[in-house]
Design a protein around this motif. Structure first.
Motif, PDB file in Angstrom:
ATOM      1  N   ASN A  96       0.788  -1.237   0.000  1.00  0.00           N
ATOM      2  CA  ASN A  96       0.000   0.000   0.000  1.00  0.00           C
ATOM      3  C   ASN A  96       0.816   1.281   0.000  1.00  0.00           C
ATOM      4  N   ASP A  97       2.107   1.224   0.325  1.00  0.00           N
ATOM      5  CA  ASP A  97       2.901   2.441   0.227  1.00  0.00           C
ATOM      6  C   ASP A  97       3.134   2.850  -1.231  1.00  0.00           C
ATOM      7  N   LEU A  98       2.886   1.938  -2.159  1.00  0.00           N
ATOM      8  CA  LEU A  98       3.063   2.216  -3.584  1.00  0.00           C
ATOM      9  C   LEU A  98       1.828   2.860  -4.215  1.00  0.00           C
ATOM     10  N   ILE A  99       0.694   2.829  -3.498  1.00  0.00           N
ATOM     11  CA  ILE A  99      -0.562   3.307  -4.092  1.00  0.00           C
ATOM     12  C   ILE A  99      -1.298   4.267  -3.165  1.00  0.00           C
ATOM     13  N   ARG A 100      -0.537   5.015  -2.380  1.00  0.00           N
ATOM     14  CA  ARG A 100      -1.160   5.972  -1.461  1.00  0.00           C
ATOM     15  C   ARG A 100      -1.486   7.304  -2.120  1.00  0.00           C
ATOM     16  N   ASP A 101      -0.877   7.580  -3.286  1.00  0.00           N
ATOM     17  CA  ASP A 101      -1.190   8.819  -3.971  1.00  0.00           C
ATOM     18  C   ASP A 101      -1.757   8.524  -5.355  1.00  0.00           C
ATOM     19  N   THR A 102      -2.281   9.562  -5.987  1.00  0.00           N
ATOM     20  CA  THR A 102      -2.944   9.385  -7.279  1.00  0.00           C
ATOM     21  C   THR A 102      -1.995   8.847  -8.337  1.00  0.00           C
ATOM     22  N   ALA A 103      -0.775   9.362  -8.354  1.00  0.00           N
ATOM     23  CA  ALA A 103       0.183   8.911  -9.362  1.00  0.00           C
ATOM     24  C   ALA A 103       0.473   7.419  -9.214  1.00  0.00           C
ATOM     25  N   GLY A 104       0.648   6.967  -7.985  1.00  0.00           N
ATOM     26  CA  GLY A 104       0.916   5.550  -7.759  1.00  0.00           C
ATOM     27  C   GLY A 104      -0.263   4.678  -8.144  1.00  0.00           C
ATOM     28  N   ARG A 105      -1.461   5.123  -7.822  1.00  0.00           N
ATOM     29  CA  ARG A 105      -2.645   4.335  -8.159  1.00  0.00           C
ATOM     30  C   ARG A 105      -2.841   4.266  -9.672  1.00  0.00           C
ATOM     31  N   ARG A 106      -2.604   5.379 -10.345  1.00  0.00           N
ATOM     32  CA  ARG A 106      -2.738   5.396 -11.806  1.00  0.00           C
ATOM     33  C   ARG A 106      -1.682   4.499 -12.462  1.00  0.00           C
ATOM     34  N   ASP A 107      -0.456   4.562 -11.939  1.00  0.00           N
ATOM     35  CA  ASP A 107       0.634   3.758 -12.488  1.00  0.00           C
ATOM     36  C   ASP A 107       0.350   2.267 -12.331  1.00  0.00           C
ATOM     37  N   TRP A 108      -0.110   1.882 -11.146  1.00  0.00           N
ATOM     38  CA  TRP A 108      -0.367   0.453 -10.926  1.00  0.00           C
ATOM     39  C   TRP A 108      -1.596  -0.025 -11.687  1.00  0.00           C
ATOM     40  N   ALA A 109      -2.581   0.828 -11.855  1.00  0.00           N
ATOM     41  CA  ALA A 109      -3.735   0.447 -12.681  1.00  0.00           C
ATOM     42  C   ALA A 109      -3.277   0.153 -14.106  1.00  0.00           C
ATOM     43  N   ALA A 110      -2.361   0.985 -14.634  1.00  0.00           N
ATOM     44  CA  ALA A 110      -1.856   0.757 -15.986  1.00  0.00           C
ATOM     45  C   ALA A 110      -1.084  -0.555 -16.060  1.00  0.00           C
ATOM     46  N   ARG A 111      -0.250  -0.823 -15.064  1.00  0.00           N
ATOM     47  CA  ARG A 111       0.497  -2.092 -15.035  1.00  0.00           C
ATOM     48  C   ARG A 111      -0.463  -3.289 -15.018  1.00  0.00           C
ATOM     49  N   ILE A 112      -1.442  -3.202 -14.126  1.00  0.00           N
ATOM     50  CA  ILE A 112      -2.385  -4.315 -13.984  1.00  0.00           C
ATOM     51  C   ILE A 112      -3.177  -4.513 -15.266  1.00  0.00           C
ATOM     52  N   ALA A 113      -3.630  -3.424 -15.869  1.00  0.00           N
ATOM     53  CA  ALA A 113      -4.402  -3.537 -17.113  1.00  0.00           C
ATOM     54  C   ALA A 113      -3.574  -4.205 -18.206  1.00  0.00           C
ATOM     55  N   HIS A 114      -2.304  -3.834 -18.306  1.00  0.00           N
ATOM     56  CA  HIS A 114      -1.427  -4.444 -19.314  1.00  0.00           C
ATOM     57  C   HIS A 114      -1.259  -5.940 -19.064  1.00  0.00           C
ATOM     58  N   VAL A 115      -0.961  -6.290 -17.811  1.00  0.00           N
ATOM     59  CA  VAL A 115      -0.783  -7.706 -17.474  1.00  0.00           C
ATOM     60  C   VAL A 115      -2.082  -8.469 -17.682  1.00  0.00           C
ATOM     61  N   ALA A 116      -3.199  -7.898 -17.242  1.00  0.00           N
ATOM     62  CA  ALA A 116      -4.484  -8.587 -17.367  1.00  0.00           C
ATOM     63  C   ALA A 116      -4.839  -8.836 -18.822  1.00  0.00           C
ATOM     64  N   GLY A 117      -4.573  -7.860 -19.672  1.00  0.00           N
ATOM     65  CA  GLY A 117      -4.857  -8.053 -21.088  1.00  0.00           C
ATOM     66  C   GLY A 117      -4.053  -9.195 -21.685  1.00  0.00           C
ATOM     67  N   GLU A 118      -2.786  -9.281 -21.303  1.00  0.00           N
ATOM     68  CA  GLU A 118      -1.941 -10.371 -21.809  1.00  0.00           C
ATOM     69  C   GLU A 118      -2.362 -11.721 -21.226  1.00  0.00           C
ATOM     70  N   VAL A 119      -2.735 -11.725 -19.942  1.00  0.00           N
ATOM     71  CA  VAL A 119      -3.214 -12.970 -19.327  1.00  0.00           C
ATOM     72  C   VAL A 119      -4.464 -13.450 -20.038  1.00  0.00           C
ATOM     73  N   ALA A 120      -5.406 -12.541 -20.268  1.00  0.00           N
ATOM     74  CA  ALA A 120      -6.650 -12.927 -20.966  1.00  0.00           C
ATOM     75  C   ALA A 120      -6.348 -13.455 -22.361  1.00  0.00           C
ATOM     76  N   ARG A 121      -5.401 -12.814 -23.037  1.00  0.00           N
ATOM     77  CA  ARG A 121      -5.028 -13.273 -24.381  1.00  0.00           C
ATOM     78  C   ARG A 121      -4.456 -14.694 -24.337  1.00  0.00           C
ATOM     79  N   ARG A 122      -3.585 -14.944 -23.378  1.00  0.00           N
ATOM     80  CA  ARG A 122      -2.981 -16.278 -23.253  1.00  0.00           C
ATOM     81  C   ARG A 122      -4.004 -17.338 -22.905  1.00  0.00           C
ATOM     82  N   LEU A 123      -4.937 -16.975 -22.039  1.00  0.00           N
ATOM     83  CA  LEU A 123      -5.953 -17.954 -21.636  1.00  0.00           C
ATOM     84  C   LEU A 123      -6.970 -18.203 -22.737  1.00  0.00           C
ATOM     85  N   GLY A 124      -7.158 -17.197 -23.602  1.00  0.00           N
ATOM     86  CA  GLY A 124      -8.161 -17.341 -24.654  1.00  0.00           C
ATOM     87  C   GLY A 124      -7.764 -18.255 -25.747  1.00  0.00           C
TER      88      GLY A 124
END
Length: 242
Positions: free
Chosen positions: A214-242
């Motif tokens: 949670n120290d990585l996502i306490r501010d807006t910049a951190g939350r936005r950055d991690w959302a982008a990371r997660i979205a990228h990983v999730a898209g690739e995971v979904a592609r691999r599973l599909g």
């Protein structure tokens, strides 16, 4: 007071996000007997998790289903018969209003008015969404007050029996320079996976239960950055599973 809220509109075959510990709010009529500082800290909610989920919806078209009640009132990410469903202690802090005879509404009432409606609505939302991948967004504190060991992971992937998506996500997050990824750390999904056991594994739906320090996502910049990371990983995971 609503027990849940949604952001965005799921598309069949898409990715969705769940945030069980998105709120530190206490419904009217409950007195937990703790100061606001406890509710604001990691005991009351998963710090930053709601913001990450909101950025997933707003910036990456990944709709979200979020809780609106503190886990100190009732932990929506626990089974109804779990001893930790209504915690009497959290990271060494006594939750006096949850003690037997405290005068608060009883366990059965909290389950009937908060826990069951939340999970019934989530089940309906997921049935309509028919997602290809579910993200469960959580956060963890870098150090527990009641146990002094540092938790060095930047992100952890939790799973129980179905590790299909988690294995891909662990690999993808781990490919980033300097990224420390927990494999069923800092908690084990074999023990703490209630929402995913019920709404994902029981229906054969792939999922990534994601724990962010949670120290990585306490501010807006951190939350936005991690959302982008997660979205990228999730898209690739979904592609691999599909």
């Amino acid at each position: 007071m609503n027990v849940w809220r949604t952001i965005g509109h799921p598309q069949p075959g898409g990715i969705v996000a769940i945030c069980d510990h998105a709120s530190n709010q206490v419904p009217p009529g409950y007195d937990l007997g703790v100061p606001q500082a406890v509710l604001d800290d990691h005991m009351g909610w998963d710090i930053g998790a709601a913001g990450v989920t909101e950025h997933l919806a707003a910036d990456h078209a990944i709709p979200g289903f979020l809780a609106c009640v503190s886990r100190l009132v009732i932990d929506l990410h626990r089974e109804e018969d779990s001893a930790g469903l209504i915690p009497e202690v959290s990271d060494g802090f006594a939750i006096r209003g949850n003690k037997s005879g405290s005068g608060n509404p009883d366990r059965a009432k909290r389950i009937a008015t908060l826990h069951r409606p939340y999970h019934a609505a989530l089940a309906e939302w997921l049935d309509a969404a028919r997602p290809a991948l579910i993200l469960a967004i959580h956060s963890f504190t870098p150090r527990l007050a009641s146990a002094g060991a540092e938790r060095p992971w930047h992100v952890g992937l939790l799973y129980n029996q179905d590790a299909r998506a988690a294995r891909h996500a662990i690999e993808l997050f781990g490919a980033e320079d300097g990224m420390m990824v927990g494999d069923n750390e800092p908690y084990s999904g074999l023990l703490l996976n209630a929402t995913q056991n019920r709404h994902a594994e029981a229906h054969g739906r792939p999922y990534c239960a994601i724990e962010l320090r949670n120290d990585l996502i306490r501010d807006t910049a951190g939350r936005r950055d991690w959302a982008a990371r997660i979205a990228h990983v999730a898209g690739e995971v979904a592609r691999r599973l599909g």
